[in-house]
Design a protein around this motif. Structure first.
Motif, short mmCIF file in Angstrom:
data_model
loop_
_atom_site.label_atom_id
_atom_site.label_comp_id
_atom_site.label_asym_id
_atom_site.label_seq_id
_atom_site.Cartn_x
_atom_site.Cartn_y
_atom_site.Cartn_z
N ALA A 133 0.82 -1.21 0.00
CA ALA A 133 0.00 0.00 0.00
C ALA A 133 0.86 1.26 0.00
N MET A 136 2.07 1.97 -3.46
CA MET A 136 1.02 2.57 -4.28
C MET A 136 0.91 4.07 -4.03
N ARG A 141 -0.63 6.89 -6.88
CA ARG A 141 -1.76 6.20 -7.51
C ARG A 141 -3.12 6.81 -7.15
N ILE A 142 -3.23 7.49 -6.00
CA ILE A 142 -4.51 8.13 -5.68
C ILE A 142 -4.41 9.65 -5.74
N LEU A 268 -7.81 4.46 -1.73
CA LEU A 268 -7.10 3.28 -1.25
C LEU A 268 -7.68 2.89 0.10
N LEU A 279 -7.35 -0.73 -4.30
CA LEU A 279 -7.16 0.55 -4.95
C LEU A 279 -8.24 0.72 -6.01
N ARG A 281 -9.24 3.59 -8.76
CA ARG A 281 -8.94 4.87 -9.38
C ARG A 281 -10.15 5.39 -10.15
N ARG A 286 -8.61 -0.81 -11.26
CA ARG A 286 -8.81 -1.45 -9.96
C ARG A 286 -7.63 -2.37 -9.66
#
Length: 350
Positions: A133, A136, A141-142, A268, A279, A281, A286
């Motif tokens: 995590a 990510m 990623r977020i 997340l 995750l 997005r 996904r």
């Protein structure tokens, strides 16, 4: 360095049930000395193979050590860790690192001057799924985090209510936890210091966020210390957050640590109870992290090992360093100050 010369201050429940067996089993560690109180200290020395036993922390710290593990009651962490750092020692200090924010940042400054390893053993920070995590989030990623939820609940109502029977059985230790550490306000007892320290430190390591203000409430529900905690947080980057903690899961229930992060590009979610990391997005992508069944359960096997690996150079990844720990301390202290002021929004740091 062929063997790390390690000393220990504090020889109670957690030290003897977790840390000492792990260090004693390592070929790259020499257990030089143990410092503690009580008639059982000599037996602990013999059981784990420490070179000597003493009731003097100064004598232990002056014994030609490379490193020290501090597992004393919460309110003693700061002065002992400060003495160790001023001697140039590597330090593994139990959580919460301190009870006061100024003491926490004082240790951060001392650790920087000493140039030594400082690790606070937060077990969930070293799980494979939380490391995934973290990667990510570090990869963006977020996007930028706009809202963070951080919740924890555990079957610890007896521990904070002065009956540690269930926790004693859980950890299979022959040394009962000292109730004054967990259920005495004077010694930093209560759910915030004892458990929310875990979830908040995980949040701060994952995200690199820092709390700016908090409006908090606590409820003792007949116990001598807080069993329930809640707070609304504003982070330095402008994001909003909510923090919650509850000590009253039924004995045997799985711990709940639930972190949900909402960003400009996605969401997340980390749920240790249900063992899932997902995750999602906004572009439709996904991803789900595969987690070995049972890996969500709390254990603290990796942090002591990582401490030694950081000292010897076998690893460079400290997932619970002094800065992560200090951000947890300052948030908890401010939440408790806010609760004492009837929930007034309170600055976390200058």
């Amino acid at each position: 360095m062929s063997r790390v010369r390690l000393g220990a201050i504090g020889a109670g429940w957690w030290a003897t049930s977790n840390h000492f067996p792990l260090f004693a089993a390592r070929d790259d560690v020499e257990l030089v000395g143990v410092c503690g109180l009580g008639p059982g200290l000599e037996g602990i020395r013999e059981r784990f193979g420490f070179g000597f036993a003493t009731e003097s922390a100064e004598a232990l710290l002056d014994a030609d050590l490379d490193a020290v593990v501090i597992s004393t009651p919460h309110d003693l962490h700061h002065p002992l860790a400060a003495m160790a750092l001023d001697r140039g020692l590597h330090v593994l200090c139990e959580k919460p690192m301190t009870l006061r924010a100024d003491d926490a940042w004082d240790l951060a400054a001392r650790a920087e001057r000493a140039g030594t390893v400082f690790l606070v053993p937060y077990g969930w920070n070293y799980k494979a799924f939380t490391v995934a995590a973290k990667r990510m989030l570090a990869a963006g990623r977020i996007g930028e985090i706009q809202y963070a939820l951080c919740h924890m609940a555990s079957p610890t109502r007896g521990l904070f209510g002065s009956d540690p029977t269930h926790m004693l059985e859980r950890w299979n230790s022959d040394t009962a936890p000292d109730p004054s550490t967990w259920s005495s306000p004077e010694h930093g007892g209560g759910y915030a210091h004892g458990q929310v320290t875990h979830s908040s430190a995980l949040l701060f390591w994952l995200t690199d966020l820092r709390a700016a203000t908090v409006a908090g409430r606590v409820l003792n529900a007949g116990a001598p210390v807080d069993l329930f905690d809640a707070g609304v947080i504003r982070f330095d980057n402008g994001a909003l957050g909510s923090l919650s903690g509850a000590a009253t899961l039924a004995d045997g229930d799985k711990y709940q640590v639930d972190i949900r992060l909402f960003g400009t590009e996605g969401v997340l979610m980390i749920d240790v109870e249900r063992e899932r990391v997902t995750l999602s997005r906004y572009d439709g992508e996904r991803e789900e992290v595969a987690i070995t069944p049972g890996d969500g359960e709390y254990e603290c096997l990796v942090p002591p090992a990582r401490f030694i690996e950081l000292i010897t150079g076998a690893s460079t990844e400290n997932n619970s360093d002094v800065t992560v720990a200090a951000r947890s301390v300052e948030l908890i202290e401010a939440l408790l100050r806010s609760a004492a002021a009837d929930g007034a929004e309170t600055r976390v740091h200058a």
